[in-house]
Design a protein around this motif. Structure first.
Motif, PDB file in Angstrom:
ATOM      1  N   SER A   1      11.706  12.024  39.765  1.00 40.05           N
ATOM      2  CA  SER A   1      11.607  12.351  41.186  1.00 40.05           C
ATOM      3  C   SER A   1      12.629  13.420  41.549  1.00 40.05           C
ATOM      4  N   GLU A   2      12.299  14.208  42.554  1.00 32.92           N
ATOM      5  CA  GLU A   2      13.189  15.254  43.039  1.00 32.92           C
ATOM      6  C   GLU A   2      13.278  15.154  44.555  1.00 32.92           C
ATOM      7  N   CYS A   3      14.412  15.571  45.084  1.00 30.83           N
ATOM      8  CA  CYS A   3      14.574  15.557  46.538  1.00 30.83           C
ATOM      9  C   CYS A   3      15.662  16.545  46.930  1.00 30.83           C
ATOM     10  N   ARG A   4      15.729  16.816  48.201  1.00 22.81           N
ATOM     11  CA  ARG A   4      16.807  17.639  48.736  1.00 22.81           C
ATOM     12  C   ARG A   4      18.015  16.735  48.977  1.00 22.81           C
ATOM     13  N   PRO A   5      19.191  17.065  48.430  1.00 22.74           N
ATOM     14  CA  PRO A   5      20.365  16.192  48.618  1.00 22.74           C
ATOM     15  C   PRO A   5      20.652  15.961  50.100  1.00 22.74           C
ATOM     16  N   SER A   6      21.030  14.739  50.428  1.00 20.59           N
ATOM     17  CA  SER A   6      21.289  14.408  51.831  1.00 20.59           C
ATOM     18  C   SER A   6      22.350  13.329  51.925  1.00 20.59           C
ATOM     19  N   GLY A   7      23.269  13.494  52.855  1.00 23.09           N
ATOM     20  CA  GLY A   7      24.276  12.477  53.132  1.00 23.09           C
ATOM     21  C   GLY A   7      23.743  11.328  53.959  1.00 23.09           C
ATOM     22  N   ARG A   8      22.497  11.389  54.400  1.00 24.93           N
ATOM     23  CA  ARG A   8      21.897  10.325  55.214  1.00 24.93           C
ATOM     24  C   ARG A   8      21.158   9.299  54.375  1.00 24.93           C
ATOM     25  N   HIS A   9      21.165   9.464  53.073  1.00 21.40           N
ATOM     26  CA  HIS A   9      20.394   8.594  52.183  1.00 21.40           C
ATOM     27  C   HIS A   9      21.026   7.211  52.089  1.00 21.40           C
ATOM     28  N   ASP A  10      20.260   6.176  52.387  1.00 18.56           N
ATOM     29  CA  ASP A  10      20.676   4.788  52.179  1.00 18.56           C
ATOM     30  C   ASP A  10      19.446   3.982  51.771  1.00 18.56           C
ATOM     31  N   SER A  11      19.593   2.663  51.673  1.00 19.31           N
ATOM     32  CA  SER A  11      18.489   1.831  51.200  1.00 19.31           C
ATOM     33  C   SER A  11      17.340   1.760  52.193  1.00 19.31           C
ATOM     34  N   TRP A  12      17.594   1.968  53.481  1.00 20.07           N
ATOM     35  CA  TRP A  12      16.507   2.029  54.453  1.00 20.07           C
ATOM     36  C   TRP A  12      15.628   3.248  54.185  1.00 20.07           C
TER      37      TRP A  12
ATOM     38  N   LEU B   1      28.947  15.786  48.849  1.00 23.46           N
ATOM     39  CA  LEU B   1      27.834  16.353  48.097  1.00 23.46           C
ATOM     40  C   LEU B   1      27.968  17.867  47.976  1.00 23.46           C
ATOM     41  N   ASP B   2      28.424  18.507  49.052  1.00 19.66           N
ATOM     42  CA  ASP B   2      28.647  19.955  48.989  1.00 19.66           C
ATOM     43  C   ASP B   2      29.746  20.295  47.994  1.00 19.66           C
ATOM     44  N   ALA B   3      30.785  19.481  47.954  1.00 25.52           N
ATOM     45  CA  ALA B   3      31.879  19.727  47.014  1.00 25.52           C
ATOM     46  C   ALA B   3      31.420  19.542  45.571  1.00 25.52           C
ATOM     47  N   TYR B   4      30.573  18.556  45.336  1.00 23.03           N
ATOM     48  CA  TYR B   4      30.076  18.322  43.984  1.00 23.03           C
ATOM     49  C   TYR B   4      29.095  19.410  43.543  1.00 23.03           C
ATOM     50  N   ARG B   5      28.466  20.068  44.503  1.00 24.71           N
ATOM     51  CA  ARG B   5      27.513  21.131  44.166  1.00 24.71           C
ATOM     52  C   ARG B   5      28.220  22.360  43.606  1.00 24.71           C
ATOM     53  N   GLN B   6      29.444  22.590  44.002  1.00 25.83           N
ATOM     54  CA  GLN B   6      30.174  23.774  43.560  1.00 25.83           C
ATOM     55  C   GLN B   6      30.421  23.710  42.047  1.00 25.83           C
ATOM     56  N   GLY B   7      29.996  24.737  41.349  1.00 31.71           N
ATOM     57  CA  GLY B   7      30.176  24.802  39.908  1.00 31.71           C
ATOM     58  C   GLY B   7      29.269  23.890  39.119  1.00 31.71           C
ATOM     59  N   GLN B   8      28.283  23.300  39.763  1.00 30.69           N
ATOM     60  CA  GLN B   8      27.429  22.335  39.087  1.00 30.69           C
ATOM     61  C   GLN B   8      26.617  22.970  37.967  1.00 30.69           C
ATOM     62  N   THR B   9      26.106  24.179  38.187  1.00 24.74           N
ATOM     63  CA  THR B   9      25.265  24.820  37.176  1.00 24.74           C
ATOM     64  C   THR B   9      26.048  25.236  35.940  1.00 24.74           C
ATOM     65  N   LEU B  10      27.381  25.316  36.041  1.00 25.72           N
ATOM     66  CA  LEU B  10      28.204  25.704  34.897  1.00 25.72           C
ATOM     67  C   LEU B  10      28.959  24.518  34.302  1.00 25.72           C
ATOM     68  N   ALA B  11      28.630  23.315  34.749  1.00 25.79           N
ATOM     69  CA  ALA B  11      29.333  22.127  34.259  1.00 25.79           C
ATOM     70  C   ALA B  11      28.950  21.836  32.813  1.00 25.79           C
TER      71      ALA B  11
END
Length: 452
Positions: free
Chosen positions: A75-86, A348-358
């Motif tokens: 599965s794929e999705c757009r990252p979101s800080g609003r994601h919870d079990s609901w 999530l924005d902080a984790y995105r930085q440099g992700q493609t070169l990890a």
């Protein structure tokens, strides 16, 4: 491959699903059989429910379907800080509506699946025939588990070499399945994570960890909306999910509680406990009224049904204005506070930085470089199953197996304080360069201050 695409003005998700039908989709379902929806364990995906799909006690008598949650598997999705079990529960309802499925039984495995299933049953009772829940988690995460996951995700996502990644993955095996996990199963888990949850996908790792760690308790009002038959299967040796929480939920829902003797974490995966889970579940569901799986066109439109669910959500949680949100967006069902949403978004924005070169723990073929059990052991220490190292030989008595620390769930106040440490800058890295004389000379003032 079968996917359900969920579009809205503020969200996009493509949810993958698989079935036990001939072509892996719902079109080949046998309408005479009941349908069972299986929700996969935390940090895994639908490929890890093969113990249920391959068991003739379930495969021969039921239509089986399993979805990858939006931050798991294919599965794929757009990252979101609003994601919870609901939000996960809303995704499942959208998929049910889009595929025109008949009401189904739910088999939910571990924390992520259990929290989604309970919320789905409360908001969409007509779509759910029964609930079977494996290993009931605490309302909020236990303090020691929260601390361990906090450090684990940090190490996992920012590993810079194979040894660091394998160490973090081994810690994940210990937390989820236990220290006594068989070597073959341990190798398969670490290989799966290396291909699907490596540092170049660390946003997905963090988002799934956020759903588990930053969850809020299910409101007491929700229990009155869950009227389906409920079976709880719980391992009496699971240290991350103590049995007392299963007993409390069983009392609230008037559920059947079955205890698996010696069962630890992830009951549905080890062959021994997985067979017990399948047997108990098959007997439970055989006692329920037989329901066909004829695909019928929904009575109301998706927008109307989801707007009604938002009204139920507002009544259960007290979320002001929930009824007025966009009914075609799963994120409208989020019940996180604005403060938590903002902090999760920033992280999530902080984790995105440099992700493609990890760091990528895969070889040129896209497969793991090696199996964990085949790693070279150059030192004279021997790693034991409990994660500790001892010198070779039998100079001292065999150490006793340590048990996980016992603790209470974190409070909402503690949870707000600890969310700030979920950041890539929370671990300070020390890089030593130059000759030893220069290093020692530069460190002398610091060492002097430490010993004063």
């Amino acid at each position: 491959m079968p996917f359900v695409d969920l579009h809205s003005s503020d969200d996009f998700a493509s949810i993958y699903y698989t079935t036990n039908a001939q072509f892996g989709n719902v079109g080949a379902f046998d309408p005479a059989r009941p349908t069972v929806c299986i929700l996969h364990p935390t940090f895994l995906d639908s490929s890890w429910v093969y113990a249920q799909f391959c068991d003739p006690r379930l495969d021969a008598g039921f239509n089986l379907i399993a979805f990858d949650m939006r931050v798991a598997g294919k599965s794929e999705c757009r990252p979101s800080g609003r994601h919870d079990s609901w939000v996960d529960a809303a995704d499942l309802a959208f998929c049910h509506q889009a595929l025109a499925l008949a009401p189904f039984h739910i088999l939910a495995l571990e924390t992520l699946g259990v929290n989604c299933a309970l919320r789905f049953a409360a908001l969409f009772p007509e779509k759910c025939l029964s609930l079977a829940l494996c290993n009931i988690p605490a309302p909020t995460e236990l303090k020691w588990v929260y601390t361990a996951l906090d450090e684990l995700v940090q190490t996992w996502c920012f590993a810079e070499d194979l040894e660091s990644y394998e160490h973090a993955a081994m810690e994940a095996v210990t937390i989820t399945l236990g220290a006594d996990t068989p070597p073959d199963l341990r190798d398969d888990l670490i290989a799966h994570w290396a291909m699907t949850m490596h540092p170049r996908r660390r946003q997905r790792v963090l988002e799934q960890a956020n759903v588990v760690m930053n969850r809020t308790p299910l409101p007491a009002e929700a229990y009155s909306h869950i009227t389906q038959p409920v079976l709880i299967i719980h391992g009496d040796s699971s240290e991350s999910t103590p049995r007392k929480y299963a007993e409390r939920l069983a009392q609230e829902l008037k559920a059947i509680l079955y205890t698996v003797k010696g069962g630890g974490g992830y009951l549905s995966i080890p062959p021994g406990t997985a067979s017990i889970v399948n047997q108990v579940y098959a007997k439970f569901i055989s006692r329920l009224p037989h329901v066909r799986s004829d695909r019928v066109k929904p009575v109301c439109t998706t927008e109307e049904r989801m707007r009604e669910a938002l009204g139920t959500l507002e009544a259960i949680t007290g979320a002001a204005g929930a009824r007025a949100r966009d009914p075609l967006s799963s994120l409208s069902f989020s019940c996180l506070s604005d403060e938590v949403v903002q902090r999760q978004t920033d992280t999530l924005d902080a984790y995105r930085q440099g992700q493609t070169l990890a760091y990528l723990p895969l070889g040129p073929t896209g497969r793991p470089i090696r199996r964990y059990s085949e790693r070279p052991r150059d030192d004279w220490f021997e790693s034991r199953t409990e994660g500790m190292s001892y010198a070779g030989g039998r100079f001292f008595p065999e150490p006793e197996k340590p048990r996980m620390p016992q603790s209470d769930p974190i409070s909402l106040e503690d949870n707000r304080v600890r969310r700030g440490t979920f950041s890539p800058t929370s671990v300070e890295k020390l890089v030593i360069k130059g000759s030893m004389a220069k290093v020692v000379g530069s460190q002398q003032p610091t060492l002097h201050k430490l010993f004063l």
